[in-house]
Design a protein around this motif. Sequence first.
Motif, PDB file in Angstrom:
ATOM      1  N   ALA A  88       0.831  -1.206   0.000  1.00 39.80           N
ATOM      2  CA  ALA A  88       0.000   0.000   0.000  1.00 39.80           C
ATOM      3  C   ALA A  88       0.865   1.256   0.000  1.00 39.80           C
ATOM      4  CB  ALA A  88      -0.934   0.005   1.213  1.00 39.80           C
ATOM      5  N   ILE A  89       1.922   1.249   0.785  1.00 41.94           N
ATOM      6  CA  ILE A  89       2.823   2.414   0.820  1.00 41.94           C
ATOM      7  C   ILE A  89       3.455   2.625  -0.550  1.00 41.94           C
ATOM      8  CG2 ILE A  89       4.965   3.343   1.810  1.00 41.94           C
ATOM      9  CD1 ILE A  89       4.132   1.807   4.433  1.00 41.94           C
ATOM     10  N   LEU A  90       3.906   1.548  -1.185  1.00 40.36           N
ATOM     11  CA  LEU A  90       4.503   1.639  -2.518  1.00 40.36           C
ATOM     12  C   LEU A  90       3.507   2.221  -3.525  1.00 40.36           C
ATOM     13  CD1 LEU A  90       6.934   0.896  -4.417  1.00 40.36           C
ATOM     14  CD2 LEU A  90       5.732  -1.256  -4.836  1.00 40.36           C
ATOM     15  N   LYS A  98       8.663  -0.317  11.248  1.00 41.16           N
ATOM     16  CA  LYS A  98       9.860   0.479  11.575  1.00 41.16           C
ATOM     17  C   LYS A  98      10.845  -0.363  12.372  1.00 41.16           C
ATOM     18  CE  LYS A  98       8.283   4.153  13.608  1.00 41.16           C
ATOM     19  NZ  LYS A  98       7.958   5.477  14.167  1.00 41.16           N
ATOM     20  N   GLU A  99      10.331  -1.090  13.364  1.00 43.42           N
ATOM     21  CA  GLU A  99      11.190  -1.943  14.193  1.00 43.42           C
ATOM     22  C   GLU A  99      11.846  -3.040  13.360  1.00 43.42           C
ATOM     23  OE1 GLU A  99       8.523  -3.309  17.251  1.00 43.42           O
ATOM     24  OE2 GLU A  99       8.648  -1.408  18.362  1.00 43.42           O
ATOM     25  N   GLY A 100      11.163  -3.515  12.327  1.00 42.67           N
ATOM     26  CA  GLY A 100      11.701  -4.559  11.462  1.00 42.67           C
ATOM     27  C   GLY A 100      12.644  -4.049  10.393  1.00 42.67           C
ATOM     28  N   GLY A 101      12.801  -2.719  10.305  1.00 40.97           N
ATOM     29  CA  GLY A 101      13.716  -2.138   9.327  1.00 40.97           C
ATOM     30  C   GLY A 101      13.124  -2.008   7.927  1.00 40.97           C
ATOM     31  N   PHE A 102      11.786  -2.018   7.829  1.00 37.84           N
ATOM     32  CA  PHE A 102      11.134  -1.946   6.527  1.00 37.84           C
ATOM     33  C   PHE A 102      10.763  -0.520   6.114  1.00 37.84           C
ATOM     34  CE2 PHE A 102      10.347  -6.229   8.069  1.00 37.84           C
ATOM     35  CZ  PHE A 102      10.710  -6.984   6.968  1.00 37.84           C
ATOM     36  N   LEU A 103      10.629   0.369   7.089  1.00 39.37           N
ATOM     37  CA  LEU A 103      10.318   1.754   6.742  1.00 39.37           C
ATOM     38  C   LEU A 103      10.807   2.700   7.814  1.00 39.37           C
ATOM     39  CD1 LEU A 103       7.574   2.882   8.434  1.00 39.37           C
ATOM     40  CD2 LEU A 103       6.466   1.355   6.871  1.00 39.37           C
ATOM     41  N   THR A 104      10.850   3.961   7.450  1.00 39.65           N
ATOM     42  CA  THR A 104      11.219   5.027   8.377  1.00 39.65           C
ATOM     43  C   THR A 104      10.138   6.103   8.311  1.00 39.65           C
ATOM     44  OG1 THR A 104      12.488   6.217   6.691  1.00 39.65           O
ATOM     45  CG2 THR A 104      13.705   4.646   8.070  1.00 39.65           C
ATOM     46  N   PHE A 145       5.974  11.679   7.360  1.00 36.13           N
ATOM     47  CA  PHE A 145       5.873  10.987   6.075  1.00 36.13           C
ATOM     48  C   PHE A 145       6.628   9.662   6.181  1.00 36.13           C
ATOM     49  CE2 PHE A 145       5.173  15.361   4.501  1.00 36.13           C
ATOM     50  CZ  PHE A 145       3.975  15.144   3.828  1.00 36.13           C
ATOM     51  N   LEU A 146       6.066   8.633   5.570  1.00 40.05           N
ATOM     52  CA  LEU A 146       6.661   7.301   5.621  1.00 40.05           C
ATOM     53  C   LEU A 146       7.529   7.067   4.392  1.00 40.05           C
ATOM     54  CD1 LEU A 146       3.425   5.427   6.720  1.00 40.05           C
ATOM     55  CD2 LEU A 146       5.346   6.109   8.166  1.00 40.05           C
ATOM     56  N   HIS A 147       8.647   6.405   4.607  1.00 38.02           N
ATOM     57  CA  HIS A 147       9.588   6.101   3.527  1.00 38.02           C
ATOM     58  C   HIS A 147      10.008   4.641   3.641  1.00 38.02           C
ATOM     59  CE1 HIS A 147      10.001  10.420   2.829  1.00 38.02           C
ATOM     60  NE2 HIS A 147      10.046  10.529   4.148  1.00 38.02           N
ATOM     61  N   LEU A 148       9.896   3.911   2.540  1.00 39.13           N
ATOM     62  CA  LEU A 148      10.343   2.520   2.522  1.00 39.13           C
ATOM     63  C   LEU A 148      11.862   2.472   2.554  1.00 39.13           C
ATOM     64  CD1 LEU A 148       7.990   1.192  -0.295  1.00 39.13           C
ATOM     65  CD2 LEU A 148       7.817   0.661   2.137  1.00 39.13           C
ATOM     66  N   THR A 149      12.411   1.565   3.343  1.00 42.99           N
ATOM     67  CA  THR A 149      13.848   1.313   3.292  1.00 42.99           C
ATOM     68  C   THR A 149      14.101   0.439   2.057  1.00 42.99           C
ATOM     69  OG1 THR A 149      13.656  -0.721   4.575  1.00 42.99           O
ATOM     70  CG2 THR A 149      14.031   1.345   5.824  1.00 42.99           C
TER      71      THR A 149
END
Length: 126
Positions: free
Chosen positions: A16-18, A51-57, A63-67
Amino acid sequence: MDKATLHASREDYLEAILVLQKQKGMVRSVDIARHMEVSKPSVSHAVTTLKEGGFLTMDDDFFLHLTDLGRQVAEQTYEKHRFFTDLLTEAGVDPALAERDACRMEHVISQESFEHLKNAYKTKEE
């Protein structure tokens, strides 16, 4: 919630974020809640987990950003979703049902099996 459901849910949020980033450029939690038709608390919990899993910041403006890892998972999930939606629609399945079924199928097939299926389908078309 079992591990498979959590995994599927995580993939759905990343996908969804993508999709929203492609449409809008910038994405906030409220955009995800509207897009996925889920509550804001559900999105907040998912964002924390991702965020904890390192998938986004999340930046200072929320604003959300995918790692890189998050983008990779999101793109793989989205590719499977599009493939199965198109395949089912071409087979005559109602588009709304094809979308729902594709969303389930994208989570249960391994990446290896998907690659073989995709390659076999491409070869058949050529």
